[in-house]
Design a protein around this motif. Structure first.
Motif, PDB file in Angstrom:
ATOM      1  N   LEU A   1       0.824  -1.208   0.000  1.00  0.00           N
ATOM      2  CA  LEU A   1       0.000   0.000   0.000  1.00  0.00           C
ATOM      3  C   LEU A   1       0.859   1.260   0.000  1.00  0.00           C
ATOM      4  O   LEU A   1       0.456   2.294  -0.524  1.00  0.00           O
ATOM      5  N   LYS A   2       2.026   1.159   0.630  1.00  0.00           N
ATOM      6  CA  LYS A   2       2.902   2.329   0.700  1.00  0.00           C
ATOM      7  C   LYS A   2       3.474   2.705  -0.669  1.00  0.00           C
ATOM      8  O   LYS A   2       3.918   3.830  -0.864  1.00  0.00           O
ATOM      9  N   LYS A   3       3.477   1.752  -1.587  1.00  0.00           N
ATOM     10  CA  LYS A   3       4.019   2.011  -2.922  1.00  0.00           C
ATOM     11  C   LYS A   3       3.018   2.716  -3.831  1.00  0.00           C
ATOM     12  O   LYS A   3       3.388   3.249  -4.870  1.00  0.00           O
ATOM     13  N   ILE A   4       1.747   2.695  -3.448  1.00  0.00           N
ATOM     14  CA  ILE A   4       0.716   3.291  -4.293  1.00  0.00           C
ATOM     15  C   ILE A   4       0.730   4.812  -4.108  1.00  0.00           C
ATOM     16  O   ILE A   4       0.645   5.305  -2.973  1.00  0.00           O
ATOM     17  N   PRO A   5       0.833   5.578  -5.183  1.00  0.00           N
ATOM     18  CA  PRO A   5       0.805   7.041  -5.061  1.00  0.00           C
ATOM     19  C   PRO A   5      -0.491   7.513  -4.397  1.00  0.00           C
ATOM     20  O   PRO A   5      -1.568   6.964  -4.660  1.00  0.00           O
ATOM     21  N   SER A   6      -0.397   8.523  -3.571  1.00  0.00           N
ATOM     22  CA  SER A   6      -1.559   8.980  -2.801  1.00  0.00           C
ATOM     23  C   SER A   6      -2.687   9.474  -3.700  1.00  0.00           C
ATOM     24  O   SER A   6      -3.870   9.273  -3.386  1.00  0.00           O
ATOM     25  N   TRP A   7      -2.343  10.115  -4.821  1.00  0.00           N
ATOM     26  CA  TRP A   7      -3.394  10.653  -5.686  1.00  0.00           C
ATOM     27  C   TRP A   7      -4.280   9.550  -6.251  1.00  0.00           C
ATOM     28  O   TRP A   7      -5.475   9.753  -6.491  1.00  0.00           O
ATOM     29  N   MET A   8      -3.692   8.362  -6.448  1.00  0.00           N
ATOM     30  CA  MET A   8      -4.420   7.266  -7.079  1.00  0.00           C
ATOM     31  C   MET A   8      -5.505   6.709  -6.159  1.00  0.00           C
ATOM     32  O   MET A   8      -6.513   6.159  -6.632  1.00  0.00           O
ATOM     33  N   LYS A   9      -5.339   6.879  -4.852  1.00  0.00           N
ATOM     34  CA  LYS A   9      -6.277   6.284  -3.899  1.00  0.00           C
ATOM     35  C   LYS A   9      -7.627   7.003  -3.880  1.00  0.00           C
ATOM     36  O   LYS A   9      -8.602   6.460  -3.361  1.00  0.00           O
ATOM     37  N   ARG A  10      -7.682   8.180  -4.422  1.00  0.00           N
ATOM     38  CA  ARG A  10      -8.932   8.939  -4.377  1.00  0.00           C
ATOM     39  C   ARG A  10      -9.250   9.613  -5.719  1.00  0.00           C
ATOM     40  O   ARG A  10     -10.038  10.547  -5.780  1.00  0.00           O
ATOM     41  N   TRP A  11      -8.654   9.114  -6.796  1.00  0.00           N
ATOM     42  CA  TRP A  11      -8.725   9.842  -8.060  1.00  0.00           C
ATOM     43  C   TRP A  11     -10.073   9.681  -8.754  1.00  0.00           C
ATOM     44  O   TRP A  11     -10.656   8.593  -8.804  1.00  0.00           O
ATOM     45  N   GLU A  12     -10.572  10.797  -9.288  1.00  0.00           N
ATOM     46  CA  GLU A  12     -11.715  10.815 -10.191  1.00  0.00           C
ATOM     47  C   GLU A  12     -11.349  11.671 -11.394  1.00  0.00           C
ATOM     48  O   GLU A  12     -10.574  12.624 -11.274  1.00  0.00           O
ATOM     49  N   SER A  13     -11.905  11.350 -12.529  1.00  0.00           N
ATOM     50  CA  SER A  13     -11.587  12.081 -13.745  1.00  0.00           C
ATOM     51  C   SER A  13     -12.035  13.539 -13.636  1.00  0.00           C
ATOM     52  O   SER A  13     -13.182  13.814 -13.271  1.00  0.00           O
ATOM     53  N   PRO A  14     -11.157  14.490 -13.940  1.00  0.00           N
ATOM     54  CA  PRO A  14     -11.543  15.908 -13.922  1.00  0.00           C
ATOM     55  C   PRO A  14     -12.618  16.245 -14.958  1.00  0.00           C
ATOM     56  O   PRO A  14     -13.245  17.297 -14.857  1.00  0.00           O
ATOM     57  N   TRP A  15     -12.809  15.365 -15.946  1.00  0.00           N
ATOM     58  CA  TRP A  15     -13.779  15.626 -17.014  1.00  0.00           C
ATOM     59  C   TRP A  15     -15.088  14.863 -16.813  1.00  0.00           C
ATOM     60  O   TRP A  15     -15.960  14.904 -17.673  1.00  0.00           O
ATOM     61  N   LYS A  16     -15.231  14.209 -15.674  1.00  0.00           N
ATOM     62  CA  LYS A  16     -16.441  13.425 -15.413  1.00  0.00           C
ATOM     63  C   LYS A  16     -17.668  14.331 -15.411  1.00  0.00           C
ATOM     64  O   LYS A  16     -17.725  15.333 -14.697  1.00  0.00           O
ATOM     65  N   GLY A  17     -18.648  13.983 -16.238  1.00  0.00           N
ATOM     66  CA  GLY A  17     -19.899  14.724 -16.289  1.00  0.00           C
ATOM     67  C   GLY A  17     -19.807  16.100 -16.916  1.00  0.00           C
ATOM     68  O   GLY A  17     -20.753  16.891 -16.822  1.00  0.00           O
ATOM     69  N   LYS A  18     -18.685  16.399 -17.566  1.00  0.00           N
ATOM     70  CA  LYS A  18     -18.496  17.744 -18.125  1.00  0.00           C
ATOM     71  C   LYS A  18     -18.505  17.768 -19.654  1.00  0.00           C
ATOM     72  O   LYS A  18     -18.151  18.777 -20.257  1.00  0.00           O
ATOM     73  N   VAL A  19     -18.891  16.669 -20.270  1.00  0.00           N
ATOM     74  CA  VAL A  19     -18.863  16.600 -21.729  1.00  0.00           C
ATOM     75  C   VAL A  19     -20.217  16.973 -22.297  1.00  0.00           C
ATOM     76  O   VAL A  19     -21.249  16.456 -21.879  1.00  0.00           O
ATOM     77  N   THR A  20     -20.200  17.904 -23.233  1.00  0.00           N
ATOM     78  CA  THR A  20     -21.405  18.281 -23.961  1.00  0.00           C
ATOM     79  C   THR A  20     -21.236  17.856 -25.412  1.00  0.00           C
ATOM     80  O   THR A  20     -20.220  18.160 -26.041  1.00  0.00           O
ATOM     81  N   GLY A  21     -22.225  17.168 -25.940  1.00  0.00           N
ATOM     82  CA  GLY A  21     -22.135  16.702 -27.323  1.00  0.00           C
ATOM     83  C   GLY A  21     -21.012  15.696 -27.489  1.00  0.00           C
ATOM     84  O   GLY A  21     -20.839  14.773 -26.693  1.00  0.00           O
ATOM     85  N   LYS A  22     -20.196  15.897 -28.518  1.00  0.00           N
ATOM     86  CA  LYS A  22     -19.098  14.974 -28.811  1.00  0.00           C
ATOM     87  C   LYS A  22     -17.817  15.314 -28.062  1.00  0.00           C
ATOM     88  O   LYS A  22     -16.851  14.570 -28.122  1.00  0.00           O
ATOM     89  N   GLY A  23     -17.798  16.442 -27.358  1.00  0.00           N
ATOM     90  CA  GLY A  23     -16.579  16.851 -26.681  1.00  0.00           C
ATOM     91  C   GLY A  23     -15.541  17.331 -27.684  1.00  0.00           C
ATOM     92  O   GLY A  23     -15.827  17.605 -28.852  1.00  0.00           O
ATOM     93  N   GLY A  24     -14.289  17.428 -27.226  1.00  0.00           N
ATOM     94  CA  GLY A  24     -13.204  17.835 -28.107  1.00  0.00           C
ATOM     95  C   GLY A  24     -13.206  19.306 -28.451  1.00  0.00           C
ATOM     96  O   GLY A  24     -12.543  19.726 -29.401  1.00  0.00           O
TER      97      GLY A  24
END
Length: 593
Positions: free
Chosen positions: A185-208
C-alpha cells in the motif's frame, strides 16, 4: 536543426519532480541520476554485476567499431530488421545514453506528449536557429497558412475511457488493501487512492471543444503574425483580401475565430479592444476536399482500416514492457489497457491542466520516451510518410496553395490596385490535414528520404529511442501547429550565372513551420526557394495524380433527371435574381460561421 535531449535514467525509477521551475502549484519532472550507473560516450561503466548484460548489449549495437550500416533500421513501415527482437532494444534503452550531449537539460514530460503537446511548449523545445537569408529589398506579397486547431478537451469517447479508468484504479487499490502485504500500500501514489476524472460529467455533445488555452494559442499566434508581416496586414480588412477558412468542426472554426480576433484587434469599433466582425468560410464535411480530404478518400479509409491492427501489434511489446515495469514498481495488477489509459491521462493532465506529478509520475523517463515513440509511430504510419496515400490525398490543398500564389503574382505583374486581390489565405483544420500537407512539402525527412517519396517508395520507421529522429509528433503537429508559405517579390534577382531567369524569377517562397524557417529538401535544402523551382521540384511530381481516381470517387454523371419541387423552387429564385442583375456563382454558396 540542433536539439538537446535530456539524460536517461535506468528503467524502473519513477520521475522525480521539482517545484522550483514552475508556479509552485504543479510540479515539473527533473532528472534523477542513478549513482550506480555511469554512461559516457557510448561506453557503459556499471558497478553492480547484474547490469553487465546491459553493457554488453549496448556495446554490441552502439559500440564505436560498429559501422552505421549495421545499426537497426526498419525496412518497411511495420517490420524490424531481421533477427532483431524488440526486448533486445528495450534492454538497450535502459543502458544506452540518449545522446552524447555535454550539457544534459532537465527533463520535462510536457515536451514528450506527441501530438498532444501544447504549442508554446513545442516552440520552446525547438532549438533550431535559422540564419537570415532574405534581402531587405524583398517584400511579402502573399501568405498561405495551414494550421491545426488549438489545445482541445478530450472527446466524449476518451472521457468515457477515463471514467472506466477511475473505476479500475479504485478496484486495484481495494485489491491491494485486502491483500496480505501491507507494505504494498505504501508504494501506491496517494493521488491514485482517491482519483476521479476531472472531465467526469463535463462533456457536452461529442466533446473535443477548444479550451481557453487553445484560444490563447491562436490569438497570440495571430498577433505575432500581424507583427511579423506588418506591411501585408496594414490594409483594410475585406473577406476576399484576407480569406479565413475552417472545417465545420467546432474546434477548428473556433480556432479561426480566435486567430481572427488577434489579427484584427484594433481594426474596428467594437468594444474596448476595438474589434471588428470578420468572415469565416466553411465547406460541408462531405465536399471539403481541401481541408477534410481524408473524409472523402475511400482509398485512405481502406488503408487505415487495414493498417490500424498492425500498428497496435507493433506497439504491443512496448506496452507489455511498460506494464511489467509498473506492476513490479507499484505491486498493482495493471493490464496493458490500464497502462494505455494511464499514458493518455498523463498527456491530458500535463497538456490541459499542467499537472505532471500524477499519472506522468508513474513512468520513468525511459518509459516516457518509448510511449512517445509509439504515438509517433502511429502518426507516421497512419497519417504521415508510412504510405504515400496518406499525403497524396492532400493534393487538392497543395493545388489550392499554389494557385493562390500564382494569382498573387498575376496581380503584381498586372499592377492590380490594393484591395482588389487576395493577400492572405488562412486555413484552420486538423492534424489529419496538417501532417499530409507537411509531407507533401517534404519536411522532417531523414537523409535521402525526399527522393524516396518522390518515387513513392515506403520509408523506414522513425528510429526508436535512444536514437535521434526527425519525426516527432510534438514538433511536427502539436496543438496549433502550422505551416506558413510566404511569397516574396524580390527585384532584380538573377540566376547563379548572372542571367535573369524569366518573368517569375523575382518571386520566392519561404516555408515556416511553427513560425520557424525550415529547409526544403526539394529545393537544395534552402529555406528561400525560387517560386518556379518550388513548383518544379516540390509540387510538380505530385500533380501526376488525380484526386478522384486516387481516392475512388465516382462523380455523378451529368444526366437530365426529373427535378424535385425543392430544386425547381431553387432554380426559380436563382433565375429571378439573375434577371435582376445579380450574378450567382456556385463557389459563393458556402456556409458562414
Amino acid at each position: 536543426m540542433t536539439r538537446k535531449v535530456g539524460t536517461t535514467r535506468p528503467r524502473g525509477r519513477p520521475l522525480h519532480f521539482s517545484k522550483s521551475q514552475h508556479d509552485g502549484k504543479h510540479a515539473i519532472p527533473a532528472v534523477q541520476r542513478d549513482p550506480t550507473v555511469q554512461i559516457a560516450c557510448g561506453t557503459c561503466h556499471v558497478r553492480p554485476p547484474a547490469d553487465h548484460l546491459h553493457c554488453r548489449l549496448g556495446r554490441r549495437l552502439e559500440g564505436s567499431n560498429q559501422p552505421s550500416s549495421h545499426r537497426i533500421r526498419s525496412k518497411s513501415p511495420l517490420a524490424m530488421a531481421p533477427g532483431t527482437s524488440l526486448p533486445f532494444l528495450l534492454l538497450l534503452l535502459a543502458a544506452a545514453p540518449l545522446s552524447p550531449a555535454a550539457e544534459p537539460e532537465e527533463f520535462d514530460v510536457r515536451r514528450h506528449l506527441s501530438t498532444v503537446t501544447r504549442y508554446d511548449v513545442s516552440r520552446g523545445s525547438n532549438n533550431a536557429v535559422a540564419a537570415p537569408s532574405i534581402s531587405d529589398e524583398c517584400r511579402v506579397i502573399h501568405l498561405n497558412l495551414v494550421a491545426r486547431h488549438g489545445t482541445r478537451a478530450p472527446t466524449k469517447k476518451r472521457v468515457k475511457e477515463l471514467d472506466r479508468l477511475a473505476v479500475r484504479l479504485g478496484a486495484l487499490v481495494n485489491e491491494a488493501r485486502q491483500g496480505p502485504d501491507s507494505e504494498s500500500l505504501k508504494k501506491i501514489p496517494s493521488w491514485m487512492k482517491r482519483w476521479e476524472s476531472p472531465w467526469k460529467g463535463k462533456v457536452t455533445g461529442k466533446g473535443g471543444e477548444l479550451v481557453s488555452e487553445g484560444e490563447e494559442e491562436l490569438f497570440n499566434f495571430a498577433n505575432r503574425v500581424k507583427e511579423r508581416f506588418q506591411d501585408l496586414f496594414d490594409e483594410e480588412y475585406h473577406p476576399e483580401v484576407f480569406s479565413i477558412r475552417a472545417t465545420q468542426v467546432p474546434r477548428a472554426s473556433a480556432s479561426a475565430v480566435a486567430f481572427g480576433l488577434g489579427l484584427l484587434s484594433g481594426k474596428g469599433k467594437l468594444g474596448a479592444g476595438k474589434n471588428r466582425a470578420f468572415s469565416v468560410l466553411s465547406e460541408s464535411r462531405a465536399s471539403d476536399i481541401c481541408l477534410r480530404f481524408f473524409d472523402s478518400c475511400q482509398t485512405y479509409k481502406d488503408y487505415r482500416k487495414r493498417k490500424e491492427p498492425d500498428v497496435d501489434k507493433q506497439k504491443e511489446p512496448i506496452l507489455e514492457h511498460v506494464t511489467s515495469a509498473l506492476v513490479n514498481r507499484y505491486r498493482l495488477n495493471f493490464t496493458k489497457q490500464d497502462v494505455s489509459s494511464l499514458w493518455f491521462l498523463c498527456k491530458q493532465e500535463a497538456s490541459l491542466l499542467n499537472i505532471t506529478n500524477h499519472a506522468c509520475q508513474l513512468f520513468s523517463e525511459a518509459e516516457v520516451y518509448l510511449l512517445e515513440w509509439t504515438d509517433d509511430l502511429e502518426g507516421f504510419v497512419l497519417k504521415g510518410y508510412g504510405e504515400s496515400i496518406n499525403y497524396k490525398m492532400g493534393l487538392p490543398l497543395l493545388k489550392d496553395v499554389v494557385q493562390s500564389m500564382e494569382n498573387a503574382i498575376i496581380a503584381k505583374e498586372e499592377n492590380y490596385p490594393d484591395g482588389t486581390y487576395e493577400k492572405a489565405r488562412l486555413r484552420f483544420a486538423h492534424a489529419e490535414t496538417l501532417v499530409p500537407f507537411t509531407c507533401l512539402l517534404g519536411l522532417f525527412l531523414e537523409g535521402s528520404d525526399f527522393e524516396k517519396i518522390q518515387r513513392e517508395e515506403p520509408l523506414d520507421l522513425p528510429p526508436m529511442p535512444p536514437q535521434k529522429r526527425n519525426w516527432k509528433g510534438g514538433l511536427v503537429a502539436p496543438f496549433a501547429s502550422n505551416n506558413m508559405l510566404v511569397l516574396y517579390q524580390c527585384p532584380g534577382k538573377t540566376g547563379d550565372n548572372g542571367i535573369s531567369q524569366g518573368q517569375n524569377s523575382s518571386y520566392f517562397v519561404q516555408v515556416l513551420h511553427n513560425e520557424a524557417p525550415v529547409s526544403m529538401p526539394g529545393c537544395g535544402n534552402k529555406d528561400f526557394c525560387p517560386f518556379e523551382e518550388f513548383k518544379e521540384k516540390i509540387v510538380q511530381p505530385h500533380l501526376k495524380h488525380d484526386f478522384d481516381m486516387l481516392c475512388k470517387i465516382k462523380r455523378p454523371e451529368a444526366t437530365e433527371e426529373p427535378s424535385s419541387f425543392t430544386s425547381k423552387l431553387s432554380n426559380f429564385f436563382l433565375g429571378m435574381f439573375s434577371r435582376k442583375g445579380y450574378v450567382v456563382k456556385a463557389e459563393d454558396v458556402k456556409t458562414e460561421l
